[in-house]
Design a protein around this motif. Structure first.
Motif, PDB file in Angstrom:
ATOM      1  N   TYR A 105       0.811  -1.218   0.000  1.00  0.00           N
ATOM      2  CA  TYR A 105       0.000   0.000   0.000  1.00  0.00           C
ATOM      3  C   TYR A 105       0.845   1.270   0.000  1.00  0.00           C
ATOM      4  N   SER A 106       2.070   1.188   0.435  1.00  0.00           N
ATOM      5  CA  SER A 106       2.920   2.374   0.366  1.00  0.00           C
ATOM      6  C   SER A 106       3.456   2.585  -1.049  1.00  0.00           C
ATOM      7  N   GLU A 107       3.438   1.529  -1.860  1.00  0.00           N
ATOM      8  CA  GLU A 107       3.968   1.623  -3.219  1.00  0.00           C
ATOM      9  C   GLU A 107       2.876   1.793  -4.286  1.00  0.00           C
ATOM     10  N   TYR A 108       1.668   1.251  -4.034  1.00  0.00           N
ATOM     11  CA  TYR A 108       0.586   1.262  -5.017  1.00  0.00           C
ATOM     12  C   TYR A 108      -0.660   1.926  -4.445  1.00  0.00           C
ATOM     13  N   HIS A 109      -1.530   2.382  -5.344  1.00  0.00           N
ATOM     14  CA  HIS A 109      -2.831   2.895  -4.921  1.00  0.00           C
ATOM     15  C   HIS A 109      -3.897   2.491  -5.944  1.00  0.00           C
ATOM     16  N   VAL A 110      -5.120   2.349  -5.462  1.00  0.00           N
ATOM     17  CA  VAL A 110      -6.262   2.019  -6.314  1.00  0.00           C
ATOM     18  C   VAL A 110      -7.168   3.238  -6.340  1.00  0.00           C
ATOM     19  N   HIS A 111      -7.612   3.594  -7.526  1.00  0.00           N
ATOM     20  CA  HIS A 111      -8.580   4.690  -7.632  1.00  0.00           C
ATOM     21  C   HIS A 111      -9.542   4.437  -8.790  1.00  0.00           C
ATOM     22  N   ARG A 112     -10.700   5.054  -8.686  1.00  0.00           N
ATOM     23  CA  ARG A 112     -11.686   4.947  -9.750  1.00  0.00           C
ATOM     24  C   ARG A 112     -11.182   5.736 -10.954  1.00  0.00           C
ATOM     25  N   LEU A 113     -11.256   5.131 -12.109  1.00  0.00           N
ATOM     26  CA  LEU A 113     -10.847   5.790 -13.342  1.00  0.00           C
ATOM     27  C   LEU A 113     -11.830   6.913 -13.633  1.00  0.00           C
ATOM     28  N   LEU A 114     -11.317   8.123 -13.707  1.00  0.00           N
ATOM     29  CA  LEU A 114     -12.170   9.279 -13.972  1.00  0.00           C
ATOM     30  C   LEU A 114     -12.478   9.373 -15.464  1.00  0.00           C
ATOM     31  N   GLU A 115     -13.592  10.002 -15.783  1.00  0.00           N
ATOM     32  CA  GLU A 115     -13.956  10.160 -17.196  1.00  0.00           C
ATOM     33  C   GLU A 115     -12.901  10.958 -17.956  1.00  0.00           C
ATOM     34  N   SER A 116     -12.197  11.813 -17.253  1.00  0.00           N
ATOM     35  CA  SER A 116     -11.180  12.649 -17.900  1.00  0.00           C
ATOM     36  C   SER A 116      -9.835  11.933 -18.051  1.00  0.00           C
ATOM     37  N   GLU A 117      -9.650  10.804 -17.393  1.00  0.00           N
ATOM     38  CA  GLU A 117      -8.373  10.077 -17.463  1.00  0.00           C
ATOM     39  C   GLU A 117      -8.304   9.216 -18.719  1.00  0.00           C
ATOM     40  N   LEU A 118      -7.134   9.195 -19.308  1.00  0.00           N
ATOM     41  CA  LEU A 118      -6.887   8.351 -20.474  1.00  0.00           C
ATOM     42  C   LEU A 118      -5.810   7.333 -20.136  1.00  0.00           C
ATOM     43  N   VAL A 119      -6.075   6.091 -20.455  1.00  0.00           N
ATOM     44  CA  VAL A 119      -5.057   5.047 -20.361  1.00  0.00           C
ATOM     45  C   VAL A 119      -4.556   4.858 -21.781  1.00  0.00           C
ATOM     46  N   THR A 120      -3.286   5.149 -22.001  1.00  0.00           N
ATOM     47  CA  THR A 120      -2.754   5.099 -23.365  1.00  0.00           C
ATOM     48  C   THR A 120      -2.014   3.810 -23.675  1.00  0.00           C
ATOM     49  N   HIS A 121      -1.592   3.093 -22.631  1.00  0.00           N
ATOM     50  CA  HIS A 121      -0.872   1.845 -22.867  1.00  0.00           C
ATOM     51  C   HIS A 121      -1.216   0.850 -21.775  1.00  0.00           C
ATOM     52  N   PHE A 122      -1.559  -0.361 -22.194  1.00  0.00           N
ATOM     53  CA  PHE A 122      -1.811  -1.446 -21.261  1.00  0.00           C
ATOM     54  C   PHE A 122      -1.686  -2.739 -22.039  1.00  0.00           C
ATOM     55  N   ASP A 123      -0.984  -3.722 -21.479  1.00  0.00           N
ATOM     56  CA  ASP A 123      -0.846  -5.010 -22.149  1.00  0.00           C
ATOM     57  C   ASP A 123      -0.869  -6.129 -21.126  1.00  0.00           C
TER      58      ASP A 123
END
Length: 122
Positions: free
Chosen positions: A8-26
């Motif tokens: 938890y000190s290294e990672y966080h979880v959040h709801r993806l906002l409508e304004s956020e773009l994920v440009t790369h994921f594999d």
């Protein structure tokens, strides 16, 4: 050393906002990759599903994993016969007056983990 605290000190979880773009994921699955990059925002706008992302604190734009949740139900039609559905209700200890033909549920619609990451299961 506490592995949970370190995580938890290294990672966080959040709801993806409508304004956020994920440009790369594999994650090795083209359909899941396309969902997080192109479709997750559309599903949120249409109120079909809400997507949550896991990212590192020091690089919040890099999505490490994601999951999407949607409202659903467990219905009598989901079971082979009425007897199986009644067993489901009986084992959940629903009060007699709450014995319905369907019950609210949350469904995990999509779940993807970026291929190069591995996580410790707690």
């Amino acid at each position: 050393m506490n592995k949970t605290k370190d995580f938890y000190s290294e990672y966080h979880v959040h709801r993806l906002l409508e304004s956020e773009l994920v440009t790369h994921f594999d994650c090795g699955d083209d359909d899941l990759n396309e969902f997080i990059i192109k479709d997750a925002r559309l599903y949120r706008q249409a109120l079909l599903a809400v997507t949550y992302v896991l990212a590192k604190h020091n690089n919040p734009n890099h999505v490490v994993a994601f999951f999407s949740l949607a409202n659903d139900r467990v219905s009598m039609s989901d079971f082979e016969n009425k007897t199986d559905f009644n067993r489901f209700r009986k084992h959940r200890h629903f009060p007699q007056e709450k014995r319905l033909k369907s019950y609210p549920a949350v469904k995990i619609c999509r779940l993807g983990v970026f291929c190069t990451y591995s996580f410790v299961v707690f």
